[in-house]
Design an enzyme around this catalytic site. Structure first.
Site: not given
Length: 223
Positions: A17-18, A38, A42, A50, A108-109, A173, A203
């Site tokens: 995701k990041t 963000k 955590t 991230d 970004e979650g 991803g 990739p």
């Protein structure tokens, strides 16, 4: 004019995701001003986060609102740390304010779509639904290529649609250098199973690139 908000979620943690957020931010930066947010991070160790990784890869401006020590769901990490964390509505207000100043805000979650971001049960889906009331919003789902991804993707997309939102598309991803049968079939089946286009295939390992390499290669990952 209010800018566009792109909310990036994943079918689970560890799906890339990041790096997908960084690639989407880079693509948005080609079209105007962009900032990456963000809301909750955590597992922060020595300032490594991230958001900082997205900045390292892209050079885009980044903001973090809540950081917590333990690598757990935000509400659990906050409870263990004995700290209060803001409600999702507060994050929405701050993101809306950024959308007044930038062409694109990429959000970004943390973990998957329904991970609790606050102590009141608020999730990234709640945040996206709140933002969609007042700003143009795209929701992108990052999926893995491995066996099981079809089920995870369908569940995530169904939850989004149940709230009256339509995802903009999928990003695959961590695509392996030598994909096996499962990965190749999943890449073909994901659009059919979800009804969504694959926007990009990223990739595996590109998070280790330096900024110049990342920016040079990222455009080729998009369909």
């Amino acid at each position: 004019m209010t800018g566009r908000v792109v909310v990036v979620t994943g079918t689970s943690t560890g799906v890339g995701k990041t790096v997908a957020t960084a690639a989407l931010a880079q693509r948005s930066a080609d079209r105007g001003s962009v900032v990456v947010v963000k809301p909750v991070q955590t597992g922060v160790v020595d300032g490594d986060s991230d958001a900082e990784e997205v900045h390292r890869l892209t050079g885009c401006a980044v903001q973090e609102y809540t950081t917590l020590d333990d690598p757990l769901a935000p509400d659990t990490a906050a409870r263990r740390q004995g700290v209060a964390i803001p409600p999702v509505a507060e994050y929405a207000d701050r993101i809306r304010a950024l959308a007044e100043l930038h062409d694109t805000v990429v959000v970004e979650g943390a973990g998957g779509l329904l991970v609790r971001l606050d102590a009141d049960g608020g999730t990234l889906l709640d945040l996206a639904a709140e933002l969609a009331k007042s700003v143009p919003l795209d929701l992108v789902v990052v999926v893995g290529p491995q066996l099981g991804t079809l089920n995870h993707a369908e569940l995530t997309v169904a939850a989004v649609r149940a709230r009256g939102l339509e995802p903009a598309g999928l990003v695959i991803g961590a695509w392996p250098a030598e994909p096996g049968l499962a990965e190749r079939c999943n890449a073909e089946d994901l659009p059919h199973h979800t009804g969504l286009p694959v926007l990009a295939t990223i990739p595996v390992g590109v998070g280790a690139l330096d900024r110049d390499q990342f920016l040079a290669q990222a455009p080729a990952w998009f369909s």
